[in-house]
Design a protein around this motif. Sequence first.
Motif, PDB file in Angstrom:
ATOM      1  N   VAL A   1       0.868  -1.280  -0.086  1.00  0.00           N
ATOM      2  CA  VAL A   1      -0.034   0.045  -0.019  1.00  0.00           C
ATOM      3  C   VAL A   1       0.831   1.349  -0.083  1.00  0.00           C
ATOM      4  O   VAL A   1       0.382   2.355  -0.694  1.00  0.00           O
ATOM      5  CB  VAL A   1      -1.034  -0.031   1.096  1.00  0.00           C
ATOM      6  CG1 VAL A   1      -0.204   0.062   2.592  1.00  0.00           C
ATOM      7  CG2 VAL A   1      -2.005   1.235   1.084  1.00  0.00           C
ATOM      8  N   GLY A   2       1.758   1.170   0.976  1.00  0.00           N
ATOM      9  CA  GLY A   2       2.804   2.522   0.827  1.00  0.00           C
ATOM     10  C   GLY A   2       3.540   2.741  -0.528  1.00  0.00           C
ATOM     11  O   GLY A   2       3.540   3.814  -1.068  1.00  0.00           O
ATOM     12  N   ARG A   3       4.040   1.562  -1.136  1.00  0.00           N
ATOM     13  CA  ARG A   3       4.775   1.916  -2.421  1.00  0.00           C
ATOM     14  C   ARG A   3       3.655   2.310  -3.534  1.00  0.00           C
ATOM     15  O   ARG A   3       4.010   3.043  -4.624  1.00  0.00           O
ATOM     16  CB  ARG A   3       5.484   0.595  -2.817  1.00  0.00           C
ATOM     17  CG  ARG A   3       5.996   0.438  -4.224  1.00  0.00           C
ATOM     18  CD  ARG A   3       6.513  -0.714  -4.627  1.00  0.00           C
ATOM     19  NE  ARG A   3       5.756  -2.018  -4.547  1.00  0.00           N
ATOM     20  CZ  ARG A   3       4.707  -2.243  -5.469  1.00  0.00           C
ATOM     21  NH1 ARG A   3       4.561  -1.557  -6.650  1.00  0.00           N
ATOM     22  NH2 ARG A   3       4.077  -3.371  -5.587  1.00  0.00           N
ATOM     23  N   ILE A   4       2.400   1.599  -3.530  1.00  0.00           N
ATOM     24  CA  ILE A   4       1.558   2.290  -4.647  1.00  0.00           C
ATOM     25  C   ILE A   4       1.119   3.191  -4.268  1.00  0.00           C
ATOM     26  O   ILE A   4       1.163   4.199  -5.321  1.00  0.00           O
ATOM     27  CB  ILE A   4       0.493   1.108  -4.571  1.00  0.00           C
ATOM     28  CG1 ILE A   4       0.906  -0.285  -5.054  1.00  0.00           C
ATOM     29  CG2 ILE A   4      -0.775   1.612  -5.254  1.00  0.00           C
ATOM     30  CD1 ILE A   4      -0.190  -1.436  -4.769  1.00  0.00           C
TER      31      ILE A   4
ATOM     32  N   ASP B   1       7.590   3.285   3.541  1.00  0.00           N
ATOM     33  CA  ASP B   1       6.365   3.239   4.246  1.00  0.00           C
ATOM     34  C   ASP B   1       5.960   1.626   4.470  1.00  0.00           C
ATOM     35  O   ASP B   1       5.579   1.412   5.692  1.00  0.00           O
ATOM     36  CB  ASP B   1       5.247   4.146   3.425  1.00  0.00           C
ATOM     37  CG  ASP B   1       3.842   3.992   4.155  1.00  0.00           C
ATOM     38  OD1 ASP B   1       3.654   3.071   5.065  1.00  0.00           O
ATOM     39  OD2 ASP B   1       3.100   4.990   4.045  1.00  0.00           O
ATOM     40  N   ASP B   2       5.982   1.022   3.480  1.00  0.00           N
ATOM     41  CA  ASP B   2       5.801  -0.497   3.670  1.00  0.00           C
ATOM     42  C   ASP B   2       6.881  -1.127   4.716  1.00  0.00           C
ATOM     43  O   ASP B   2       6.279  -2.179   5.012  1.00  0.00           O
ATOM     44  CB  ASP B   2       5.887  -1.074   2.320  1.00  0.00           C
ATOM     45  CG  ASP B   2       4.874  -0.728   1.129  1.00  0.00           C
ATOM     46  OD1 ASP B   2       3.770  -0.617   1.777  1.00  0.00           O
ATOM     47  OD2 ASP B   2       4.940  -0.702  -0.013  1.00  0.00           O
ATOM     48  N   ARG B   3       8.039  -0.663   4.784  1.00  0.00           N
ATOM     49  CA  ARG B   3       8.893  -1.143   5.666  1.00  0.00           C
ATOM     50  C   ARG B   3       8.645  -0.819   7.062  1.00  0.00           C
ATOM     51  O   ARG B   3       8.639  -1.659   8.152  1.00  0.00           O
ATOM     52  CB  ARG B   3      10.238  -0.992   5.303  1.00  0.00           C
ATOM     53  CG  ARG B   3      10.517  -1.671   4.080  1.00  0.00           C
ATOM     54  CD  ARG B   3      12.090  -1.125   3.314  1.00  0.00           C
ATOM     55  NE  ARG B   3      12.660  -1.946   2.498  1.00  0.00           N
ATOM     56  CZ  ARG B   3      13.017  -3.186   2.438  1.00  0.00           C
ATOM     57  NH1 ARG B   3      13.024  -3.892   3.434  1.00  0.00           N
ATOM     58  NH2 ARG B   3      13.522  -3.917   1.269  1.00  0.00           N
ATOM     59  N   VAL B   4       8.418   0.371   7.388  1.00  0.00           N
ATOM     60  CA  VAL B   4       8.543   0.822   8.906  1.00  0.00           C
ATOM     61  C   VAL B   4       6.920   1.401   8.997  1.00  0.00           C
ATOM     62  O   VAL B   4       6.656   1.526  10.474  1.00  0.00           O
ATOM     63  CB  VAL B   4       9.520   2.124   9.002  1.00  0.00           C
ATOM     64  CG1 VAL B   4      10.632   1.687   8.627  1.00  0.00           C
ATOM     65  CG2 VAL B   4       9.028   3.508   8.316  1.00  0.00           C
ATOM     66  N   GLY B   5       5.995   1.498   8.148  1.00  0.00           N
ATOM     67  CA  GLY B   5       4.684   1.997   8.531  1.00  0.00           C
ATOM     68  C   GLY B   5       4.599   3.325   8.414  1.00  0.00           C
ATOM     69  O   GLY B   5       5.502   3.975   8.209  1.00  0.00           O
ATOM     70  N   PRO B   6       3.410   3.846   8.126  1.00  0.00           N
ATOM     71  CA  PRO B   6       3.143   5.371   7.989  1.00  0.00           C
ATOM     72  C   PRO B   6       3.405   6.295   9.116  1.00  0.00           C
ATOM     73  O   PRO B   6       3.798   7.386   8.710  1.00  0.00           O
ATOM     74  CB  PRO B   6       1.650   5.357   7.354  1.00  0.00           C
ATOM     75  CG  PRO B   6       1.172   4.214   7.896  1.00  0.00           C
ATOM     76  CD  PRO B   6       1.828   3.136   7.997  1.00  0.00           C
ATOM     77  N   ARG B   7       3.303   5.873  10.193  1.00  0.00           N
ATOM     78  CA  ARG B   7       3.431   6.883  11.216  1.00  0.00           C
ATOM     79  C   ARG B   7       4.941   7.391  11.444  1.00  0.00           C
ATOM     80  O   ARG B   7       4.921   8.705  11.297  1.00  0.00           O
ATOM     81  CB  ARG B   7       3.161   6.152  12.529  1.00  0.00           C
ATOM     82  CG  ARG B   7       3.272   6.995  13.969  1.00  0.00           C
ATOM     83  CD  ARG B   7       3.117   6.527  15.189  1.00  0.00           C
ATOM     84  NE  ARG B   7       3.507   7.101  16.232  1.00  0.00           N
ATOM     85  CZ  ARG B   7       2.929   8.172  16.556  1.00  0.00           C
ATOM     86  NH1 ARG B   7       1.756   8.552  16.139  1.00  0.00           N
ATOM     87  NH2 ARG B   7       3.569   8.968  17.733  1.00  0.00           N
ATOM     88  N   PRO B   8       5.829   6.679  11.245  1.00  0.00           N
ATOM     89  CA  PRO B   8       7.376   7.308  11.321  1.00  0.00           C
ATOM     90  C   PRO B   8       7.578   8.199  10.183  1.00  0.00           C
ATOM     91  O   PRO B   8       8.150   9.314  10.461  1.00  0.00           O
ATOM     92  CB  PRO B   8       8.258   6.082  11.260  1.00  0.00           C
ATOM     93  CG  PRO B   8       7.461   4.791  11.728  1.00  0.00           C
ATOM     94  CD  PRO B   8       6.166   5.283  11.298  1.00  0.00           C
ATOM     95  N   ILE B   9       6.875   7.870   8.832  1.00  0.00           N
ATOM     96  CA  ILE B   9       7.028   8.822   7.733  1.00  0.00           C
ATOM     97  C   ILE B   9       6.356  10.068   8.148  1.00  0.00           C
ATOM     98  O   ILE B   9       7.207  11.394   7.910  1.00  0.00           O
ATOM     99  CB  ILE B   9       6.536   8.261   6.434  1.00  0.00           C
ATOM    100  CG1 ILE B   9       7.089   6.805   6.149  1.00  0.00           C
ATOM    101  CG2 ILE B   9       6.497   9.308   5.323  1.00  0.00           C
ATOM    102  CD1 ILE B   9       8.654   7.044   5.764  1.00  0.00           C
ATOM    103  N   ILE B  10       5.338  10.200   8.523  1.00  0.00           N
ATOM    104  CA  ILE B  10       4.522  11.417   8.809  1.00  0.00           C
ATOM    105  C   ILE B  10       5.092  12.099  10.017  1.00  0.00           C
ATOM    106  O   ILE B  10       5.519  13.419   9.803  1.00  0.00           O
ATOM    107  CB  ILE B  10       2.948  10.925   9.258  1.00  0.00           C
ATOM    108  CG1 ILE B  10       2.213  10.467   8.279  1.00  0.00           C
ATOM    109  CG2 ILE B  10       2.383  12.267   9.900  1.00  0.00           C
ATOM    110  CD1 ILE B  10       0.958   9.831   8.681  1.00  0.00           C
ATOM    111  N   VAL B  11       5.539  11.432  11.054  1.00  0.00           N
ATOM    112  CA  VAL B  11       6.108  12.318  12.237  1.00  0.00           C
ATOM    113  C   VAL B  11       7.548  12.855  11.672  1.00  0.00           C
ATOM    114  O   VAL B  11       7.862  13.961  12.261  1.00  0.00           O
ATOM    115  CB  VAL B  11       6.458  11.448  13.341  1.00  0.00           C
ATOM    116  CG1 VAL B  11       7.164  11.894  14.729  1.00  0.00           C
ATOM    117  CG2 VAL B  11       4.975  10.721  13.917  1.00  0.00           C
TER     118      VAL B  11
END
Length: 458
Positions: free
Chosen positions: A172-175, A332-342
Amino acid sequence: MSKHESSMPSPAGTVRPGAGPDGAAGTTGPGATAPAPRRTVAAWSLWDLGSNAFNTVILSFVFSVYVTGTVAADAENGQQVYSNAQTVAGVLVALLAPLMGAWADRVRNRRLLLTVSTLAVVATMAAMWFVRPENSYLLVGVALIALASVVAEIAGVFYNGMLLQISTPRTVGRISGTAWALGYVGGVLALVIALFGFILNGGLLGIPTEDAQNARAVALLCAAWFLVFSVPVMIWGPREAPDVTVVHQPFRPLLAYRDILARVVRMWRTERHMLHFLVSSAIYRDGLGAVFAFAGVIAAASYGMDTVDVAIFGIAANVVAALGTWVLGKVDDRVGPRPIIVGSLGSMIVFGLVIVAFDATIVFWVFGMGIASLVGAVQSASRTLLTRMVPADEANETFGLYATAGRAVSFISPALIAIFTAVAGARMGMLGIVLTLALGLLAFWPLRVPGATSPAPR
């Protein structure tokens, strides 16, 4: 059945006797393990590439400037009329986005709805060709841009809802990131063609400047661009399996609004994390929108950049944004969206403070590019986070509420920018963006969604 569905009335326009265990027979999404065909994913992603011609060329850099600066007899009056029309458009989006999303969840044919709304945007842009450089066409021009803005936002609700159908937790993150990056690429390419082919020095394509034909032809370019790149999703976009358990009744907007309000109340009672995310993301997304909306203004007013300099800066910023979004979409697909956002919001705040602290063009360029590289990543990660959270049978309605929440707080960053500019000068307007991002980060920070913010199992 979702945890709230058993105790709530069926949405307006449907009766669900004996819905399946997930409440939406035949629906796939981030909970699925089988990836969608590559052709389907590519078709979905190309829509983003095509749609950004409207955002970048029509709304931001070229046609809106033509309408307010050339069609209008007085530039100040043109800006005022245009602003009023966009305000009305914002109100309509806030009212219609969740309603159209709720309708899409009942109709269960996102591809058809996306096709119809996309063709409506294309037709509206094509109609802009008839806006001649005369003040009598001012209302027509701003009305067409406002109408296209509303329909494009609604189309985006249907488009975002498709992400559940074509992604898995591992993709989902990559797409999402790849499609968002393609949007930046499409905006850049369309802007370059418009500027060098149609506008600057009469344009390389030799379109007559008499009666502003070259500027008006830009609208035809954007209409054709959007149409070409949206055809694939119209043909190969994901289909939704019909839910045979649903007995359709006439769709009643007032009852739908009642159910939408009940959904918000339900969020407060049983899905508070969802409501928390809608509110907090709306705040920082307002700051993200201000980055591109006001960067050119700040560049011109504070660093003496002319129109060509600002255009070059804008093109570079979009290219960097595309690269950053694409790379961090994979992360995003590796660590999840939260770390990307923060992490991205925190970095953007630091970069913005550096720009404010050092009054130098090179600093603005370097750290401005740093900010641009993270804007799309946050927006894409926010979309993937909501995709991981949303019940599959309420995806369109929820993305409609997502759009409405963004519109509801869209006054924050412009107001803060205006205050800091009035008190300390144009360059300090950057503090308005920084403060909006900081408020959004502080609001988002306490949010925890078990199972939604973590990376997919490997």
